[in-house]
Scaffold this active site. Structure first.
Site, PDB file in Angstrom:
ATOM      1  N   CYS A  90       0.929  -1.289  -0.051  1.00 40.01           N
ATOM      2  CA  CYS A  90      -0.049   0.004  -0.109  1.00 40.01           C
ATOM      3  C   CYS A  90       1.056   1.310   0.119  1.00 40.01           C
ATOM      4  O   CYS A  90       1.417   1.461   0.860  1.00 40.01           O
ATOM      5  CB  CYS A  90      -1.051  -0.148   1.270  1.00 40.01           C
ATOM      6  SG  CYS A  90      -1.944   1.643   1.336  1.00 40.01           S
ATOM      7  N   CYS A 229      -5.002   5.697  -3.608  1.00 40.13           N
ATOM      8  CA  CYS A 229      -4.549   4.237  -3.490  1.00 40.13           C
ATOM      9  C   CYS A 229      -3.290   4.717  -4.004  1.00 40.13           C
ATOM     10  O   CYS A 229      -2.957   4.865  -5.364  1.00 40.13           O
ATOM     11  CB  CYS A 229      -5.238   3.382  -4.193  1.00 40.13           C
ATOM     12  SG  CYS A 229      -4.417   1.642  -4.621  1.00 40.13           S
TER      13      CYS A 229
END
Length: 292
Positions: A90, A229
């Protein structure tokens, strides 16, 4: 009753519950992750991040082995999606992770090697002002998987599959304006080709680049739509560059949560942007919802 210490932070609106757990004492079950991430009855977040050293996580059996190039005493970002599933990487999370390490005095200098399930990453905390930091992370080399498509609310979008340690389908949509992008039902679950993406996919819808800038919205696997994201912004930059016949370059990606800068080189990629720490506290696990 178990009491957990936590911090809450976000990177361009992609928010996380961060658990300092250097002794790996917390049994971070999917049910506990879902309870912590619940926005109504828990703390709330797109994901949950545990802070521990690589060696401690190996000893506890949380990970099988240290990633190549990561030492036992290097910090490891043990990341879980809001639904309790494991995530390989991430980009926003690792930037917030670095910010928290700096805030807790666990970072020597402003640079660190970080272990993730997607492999070794390097991050730099460039500046800290109050609760905000400017952090960059080496995201590794994007792997272009080829072309595929996904369907969202009956509309089919064609794009580029990009492996950033996790799977993405970045769709640069010709003629799509930022205003039109804002109206698309990105929160709905898309349909994708399971033969191409057997582990599911993160779907990015992207405007064509104008003066080095694109706009993006994303449906994250295991979460739904998020304000940002990190790995998705890199995938979007890769697809945007390819749409202009380029393989390397710099792209500013504007997401609902803000803006980041992505640099794609011949050997790697870098994500740079803000991180903000919101608050810290304790939570009793018995008070969290039990979400099976």
């Amino acid at each position: 009753m178990s009491t957990l210490e936590f911090l809450k932070g976000h990177g361009t609106g992609n928010d996380f519950v961060i658990l300092p757990d250097t002794g790996v004492d917390v049994d971070l079950t999917p049910e506990l992750v879902r309870g912590l991430a619940d926005r109504h009855r828990g703390i709330g977040g797109d994901g949950v991040i545990r802070i521990a050293t690589t060696g401690a996580l190996v000893d506890a059996g949380v990970i099988d082995e240290a990633p190549e190039g990561v030492a036992d005493d290097d910090w490891f970002m043990d990341y879980r999606n809001a639904d309790g599933s494991l995530a390989e990487m991430c980009g926003n999370g690792v930037r917030v992770f670095g910010h928290v390490l700096h805030d807790l005095g666990l970072l020597e200098g402003n640079h660190a090697v970080i272990g993730t399930r997607a492999g070794r990453r390097e991050l730099t905390v460039h500046a800290v002002a109050g609760s905000t930091a400017d952090v960059s992370v080496d995201m590794g080399a994007p792997v272009v998987l080829g072309e595929s498509s996904a369907t969202l609310a009956g509309e089919t979008y064609h794009g580029t599959g990009v492996d950033m340690g996790n799977p993405h389908l970045a769709c640069v949509v010709p003629g799509l304006s930022p205003e039109k992008l804002a109206t698309l039902p990105v929160g709905l679950l898309p349909e994708w080709d399971p033969a191409f993406f057997p582990a599911g996919v993160n779907l990015e819808l992207v405007t064509a680049p104008v003066d080095g800038v694109v706009h993006m919205r994303v449906h994250e696997r295991g979460v739904g739509e998020t304000l940002s994201c990190g790995t998705g912004t890199v995938a979007a930059a890769v697809a945007a560059l390819r749409s202009t016949g380029e393989e390397t370059g710099q792209v500013r990606v504007r997401i609902p949560g803000g803006e980041v800068q992505v640099t794609v080189s011949s050997e790697s990629s870098e994500l740079r942007g803000p991180s903000q720490l919101l608050f810290r506290g304790t939570v009793e696990t018995a008070d969290l919802p039990v979400l099976s």
